[in-house]
Motif scaffolding. Sequence first.
Motif, short mmCIF file in Angstrom:
data_model
loop_
_atom_site.label_atom_id
_atom_site.label_comp_id
_atom_site.label_asym_id
_atom_site.label_seq_id
_atom_site.Cartn_x
_atom_site.Cartn_y
_atom_site.Cartn_z
N VAL A 146 10.60 -8.41 -43.89
CA VAL A 146 12.07 -8.06 -43.75
C VAL A 146 12.82 -9.98 -43.89
O VAL A 146 13.56 -10.72 -43.89
CB VAL A 146 12.72 -7.49 -42.66
CG1 VAL A 146 12.37 -7.79 -41.66
CG2 VAL A 146 13.94 -7.41 -43.04
N VAL A 147 11.64 -10.53 -42.85
CA VAL A 147 12.56 -12.45 -42.60
C VAL A 147 11.05 -12.87 -42.19
O VAL A 147 11.56 -14.41 -42.17
CB VAL A 147 13.14 -12.58 -41.26
CG1 VAL A 147 14.18 -11.46 -41.24
CG2 VAL A 147 12.40 -11.99 -39.87
N SER A 148 9.89 -12.59 -42.70
CA SER A 148 8.61 -13.21 -42.56
C SER A 148 8.52 -14.30 -43.76
O SER A 148 8.36 -15.83 -43.13
CB SER A 148 7.79 -12.49 -42.64
OG SER A 148 7.68 -12.02 -43.99
N LEU A 149 9.29 -14.20 -45.58
CA LEU A 149 9.00 -15.20 -46.48
C LEU A 149 10.18 -16.18 -45.82
O LEU A 149 9.95 -17.42 -45.88
CB LEU A 149 9.24 -14.44 -47.29
CG LEU A 149 7.96 -14.13 -48.27
CD1 LEU A 149 8.47 -13.06 -49.21
CD2 LEU A 149 6.84 -14.91 -48.55
N PRO A 150 11.72 -16.46 -45.34
CA PRO A 150 12.73 -17.25 -44.74
C PRO A 150 12.64 -18.10 -43.62
O PRO A 150 12.34 -19.42 -44.02
CB PRO A 150 14.02 -16.59 -44.22
CG PRO A 150 13.71 -14.54 -45.45
CD PRO A 150 12.50 -14.88 -45.31
N THR A 151 11.46 -17.11 -43.42
CA THR A 151 10.56 -17.30 -41.55
C THR A 151 10.03 -19.11 -42.45
O THR A 151 9.58 -20.13 -41.63
CB THR A 151 9.95 -17.29 -40.67
OG1 THR A 151 10.75 -15.30 -40.15
CG2 THR A 151 9.38 -17.71 -39.16
#
Length: 264
Positions: A184-189
């Motif tokens: 849910v937020v790993s790729l933006p991170t």
Amino acid sequence: MQAPPVSETPADPPPLLVRRLRWAQPWQWLAWGVRDVLRAPWIALFYGLCFWAMALLLGWVFKASPEYLMSMASGCLLVGPFLAMGLYEVSRRLERGERPELGASLDCWSGHLQSMGMLVMVLMVLEMLWGRAAMVVFAISFDTGMPTTASILQTVLRRENWEFLLIYLAVGAVFAALVYAFTVVSLPTILDRDTDALTACITSMRVVGLNMGVMLLWAGMITLLVGASLLLYGAGLLVVGPVLGCASWHAYRASVYVEQAADR
């Protein structure tokens, strides 16, 4: 005698911290996603066409070989976040006051190959387990052979076959929840902080764990919007896909920060 120079070691990156979210924020993320799409309409259209093509492929698989539908759906759930990474780059550039470019959005992952590769491996294992579990459910439920599209519809409509539908949906829900928690937020991170895959996944799970209710609401909104967009042969994904991609960047920005940075 002069002392040897002391070697300097690079400073460790600041730890990623997680914010507690408010119930109204998912609606704000959607609004910001719409704003970003309107500011980069042609790039959004390109990614919308890609999402639509994925929906058409799923529809074809359901008609031709419905037993592979769950495998294909799980594969799209894995490909979708990576495809949306280009939209994260669009929103990141707009946030910085820069001009978004299609070429840059398509190439944004190239500087994070190691982290992306590790994350792909983890998600591929989940995808294979998901597909195998779905095939086992079909094999147990249809002992006379793999079903056709018509027999699946008949099975779902029969009241006595509620166990098949319940198990099938439960298996999908478990694996979808795992994929959602990991991505849910790993790729933006990874894109924003250039972290390793393990740190990104742990951060994503921390966001979900700390904000279980809000993140369930966000997951429900995504599911409802994607489901509604599939009604007209998936054409709604031309708009819904890019909006959700850009909105997911703002979900990351609202939930993850470092203490030294002046994040919003």
